[in-house]
Design an enzyme around this catalytic site. Sequence first.
Site, PDB file in Angstrom:
ATOM      1  N   PRO A   1     -17.501 -45.540  54.462  1.00  0.00           N
ATOM      2  CA  PRO A   1     -18.461 -45.668  55.391  1.00  0.00           C
ATOM      3  C   PRO A   1     -18.093 -46.533  56.612  1.00  0.00           C
ATOM      4  CG  PRO A   1     -19.241 -46.721  53.703  1.00  0.00           C
ATOM      5  CD  PRO A   1     -17.951 -46.020  53.179  1.00  0.00           C
TER       6      PRO A   1
ATOM      7  N   ARG B   1     -19.522 -46.697  60.433  1.00  0.00           N
ATOM      8  CA  ARG B   1     -20.736 -46.723  61.248  1.00  0.00           C
ATOM      9  C   ARG B   1     -22.206 -47.406  60.595  1.00  0.00           C
ATOM     10  NH1 ARG B   1     -21.164 -43.617  66.148  1.00  0.00           N
ATOM     11  NH2 ARG B   1     -19.948 -42.170  65.030  1.00  0.00           N
TER      12      ARG B   1
ATOM     13  N   ARG C   1     -19.148 -45.527  74.875  1.00  0.00           N
ATOM     14  CA  ARG C   1     -19.697 -44.451  74.004  1.00  0.00           C
ATOM     15  C   ARG C   1     -20.468 -43.644  74.788  1.00  0.00           C
ATOM     16  NH1 ARG C   1     -22.465 -44.191  69.937  1.00  0.00           N
ATOM     17  NH2 ARG C   1     -21.620 -42.566  68.957  1.00  0.00           N
TER      18      ARG C   1
ATOM     19  N   TYR D   1     -18.884 -39.859  74.837  1.00  0.00           N
ATOM     20  CA  TYR D   1     -19.927 -39.035  74.088  1.00  0.00           C
ATOM     21  C   TYR D   1     -21.106 -38.712  74.345  1.00  0.00           C
ATOM     22  CZ  TYR D   1     -16.698 -40.990  70.717  1.00  0.00           C
ATOM     23  OH  TYR D   1     -15.474 -41.668  70.217  1.00  0.00           O
TER      24      TYR D   1
ATOM     25  N   CYS E   1     -15.707 -49.458  88.400  1.00  0.00           N
ATOM     26  CA  CYS E   1     -15.493 -48.564  89.447  1.00  0.00           C
ATOM     27  C   CYS E   1     -15.465 -47.082  88.870  1.00  0.00           C
ATOM     28  CB  CYS E   1     -14.463 -48.751  90.323  1.00  0.00           C
ATOM     29  SG  CYS E   1     -14.617 -50.277  90.959  1.00  0.00           S
ATOM     30  N   GLU E   2     -16.608 -46.699  88.229  1.00  0.00           N
ATOM     31  CA  GLU E   2     -16.564 -45.356  87.896  1.00  0.00           C
ATOM     32  C   GLU E   2     -18.140 -44.922  87.717  1.00  0.00           C
ATOM     33  OE1 GLU E   2     -14.216 -42.578  86.273  1.00  0.00           O
ATOM     34  OE2 GLU E   2     -13.515 -44.805  86.180  1.00  0.00           O
TER      35      GLU E   2
HETATM   36  C1  LIG Z   1     -11.091 -40.492  58.002  1.00  0.00           C
HETATM   37  C2  LIG Z   1     -12.040 -41.206  58.081  1.00  0.00           C
HETATM   38  N1  LIG Z   1     -12.760 -42.106  57.286  1.00  0.00           N
HETATM   39  C3  LIG Z   1     -13.895 -42.744  57.547  1.00  0.00           C
HETATM   40  C4  LIG Z   1     -14.259 -42.759  58.989  1.00  0.00           C
HETATM   41  C5  LIG Z   1     -15.675 -43.401  59.277  1.00  0.00           C
HETATM   42  O1  LIG Z   1     -16.701 -42.779  59.753  1.00  0.00           O
HETATM   43  P1  LIG Z   1     -18.222 -43.211  59.841  1.00  0.00           P
HETATM   44  O2  LIG Z   1     -17.938 -44.424  61.080  1.00  0.00           O
HETATM   45  O3  LIG Z   1     -18.779 -42.293  60.555  1.00  0.00           O
HETATM   46  O4  LIG Z   1     -18.771 -43.756  58.622  1.00  0.00           O
HETATM   47  C6  LIG Z   1     -13.725 -41.782  59.939  1.00  0.00           C
HETATM   48  C7  LIG Z   1     -14.259 -41.762  61.400  1.00  0.00           C
HETATM   49  O5  LIG Z   1     -14.870 -40.738  61.560  1.00  0.00           O
HETATM   50  C8  LIG Z   1     -12.664 -41.136  59.535  1.00  0.00           C
HETATM   51  O6  LIG Z   1     -11.941 -40.525  60.281  1.00  0.00           O
HETATM   52  N1  LIG Z   2     -15.300 -43.741  67.722  1.00  0.00           N
HETATM   53  C1  LIG Z   2     -16.440 -42.657  67.538  1.00  0.00           C
HETATM   54  C2  LIG Z   2     -16.396 -41.986  66.208  1.00  0.00           C
HETATM   55  C3  LIG Z   2     -14.942 -41.771  65.553  1.00  0.00           C
HETATM   56  C4  LIG Z   2     -14.977 -41.870  64.172  1.00  0.00           C
HETATM   57  C5  LIG Z   2     -13.529 -41.972  63.739  1.00  0.00           C
HETATM   58  N2  LIG Z   2     -13.036 -40.576  63.305  1.00  0.00           N
HETATM   59  C6  LIG Z   2     -17.612 -42.876  67.959  1.00  0.00           C
HETATM   60  O1  LIG Z   2     -18.053 -43.886  68.522  1.00  0.00           O
HETATM   61  O2  LIG Z   2     -18.786 -42.180  67.451  1.00  0.00           O
END
Ligand SMILES: Cc1ncc(COP(=O)(O)O)c(C=O)c1O
Ligand SMILES: N[C@@H](CCCC[NH3+])C(=O)O
EC number: 4.1.1.20
Length: 430
Positions: A290, A292, A329, A333, A360-361
């Site tokens: 994990p 995020r 973000r 996204y 500037c966007e």
């Molecule tokens: C291979 C892999 N492991 C773990 C993560 C971590 O994901 P998250 O931050 O959604 O838990 C990611 C990102 O999506 C990933 O690409």
């Molecule tokens: N960077 C992305 C997630 C990427 C996850 C990594 N594979 C976000 O902000 O949500």
Amino acid sequence: MRLESYQRIEDGRLKHSGHDYQDIAKTYGTPLYIFDEASFIERAKAYKAAIQSDYFETDILFASKALLTKAIAKLIAALDIGQDVVSAGEIYLGLEAGVDPKRMYFHGNNKLNSELLYAVDEGVGTIVIDNRQEMKRLEEICVKKGVNQRVLLRVNPGVEAHTHEYIKTADNDSKFGESVFDPAIYDIVQALSDSTHLQFAGFHSHIGSQIFDEESFMKAAEEMLAFAAEAQERVGMKVKEINFGGGFGVYYTEGDEPFQVVDFLPKFVERVHEKGIELGVNLEKVTIEPGRSLVNASGSTLYQVGDLKTTVGGKNYLFINGGMNDNIRPALYQAEYEAILTNKADQAPTKTYTIAGKACESGDKIIEAIDLPEAEPTDYLLVNGTGAYNFVMASNYNSIPVPGMIHINGDEIRATVAQQSFEDMYRTHL
Ligand SMILES: Cc1ncc(COP(=O)(O)O)c(C=O)c1O
Ligand SMILES: N[C@@H](CCCC[NH3+])C(=O)O
């Protein structure tokens, strides 16, 4: 804005563990990334306890792409969890901070030869092979060096998870991993199993990020176990480990309803065990990674309000002294956030604002529409839920320095990242 456990409104002002955000701003400046260390430590320990199992060894690997600073890496080492790394740079910082390289899992498509060499030389415990070409490149390196490297193979179970197109990772056209539906998949597994210098331990999968339904993870786990059973049967190997990736969803705004990871993990481990028995896959190790969900709720970003402007079209802009440079973000996204004026925390909203940055966007907005009390220049605006994928995705667009970071642990505050200076920004220019 939904407050976190460490936030309280006292005398009309928002405080973090008793620290007034206005005092924090005066001492450390704005924009500023603020990280609540205490809640992160508590969460990491709870995850670790929740995945514990009598059936197999388990490990939590923090996906450090979500947030990596030297201070965070030191916490990873102290918390005795592993580190998911995706570049030589992440390995470097982990090592600098004292993370045990054996606890690192090196992911990513198109790892450079220089990165593979670095990982092998530094004793990175597990390299997660992304595709067949990488397998050959890594094998050559290991043969040349005469070393034996533990590896997993990243496979794509093809499980559909409901998330943003750009953060999906496991559909059939994904750039990551080898598909379980590829007719050549068992040849790759066979080659890994036969390799003299790659010590093939099992598989990895990651179905995407910011996923809210437990069932997608359960389904992916079952698919992975079924694939592992088939691989064992066809290749005559033993699958020792499956790394099930990360991706647990978090709260950003109303309507986001994440499940409790600590309640989910024991059920998940049980399901993996039961399905494993049913299919004859006796795993020795189960890992998850994990990112995020471990750090996002512990992070927030403090800005100062600058100019305010109402357009002829009737839009009320509230400009902040940061923006897409420190949080890409929303632009990337359409991500949504909540915010609060910390010095007017108990005042009722009177106006709808668009929170925009100073780059500037036109797309440099943090929040498209939010109801706030009447804002004035020099007010402070706090955005919650910025612990993951904010600092690490910051840019110097428009030559704007990356903000600094502080950690708060109860009464204690310490600076962990200094705001970039102009000299830092241009240090490498010849
Ligand atoms: C291979 C892999 N492991 C773990 C993560 C971590 O994901 P998250 O931050 O959604 O838990 C990611 C990102 O999506 C990933 O690409
Ligand atoms: N960077 C992305 C997630 C990427 C996850 C990594 N594979 C976000 O902000 O949500």
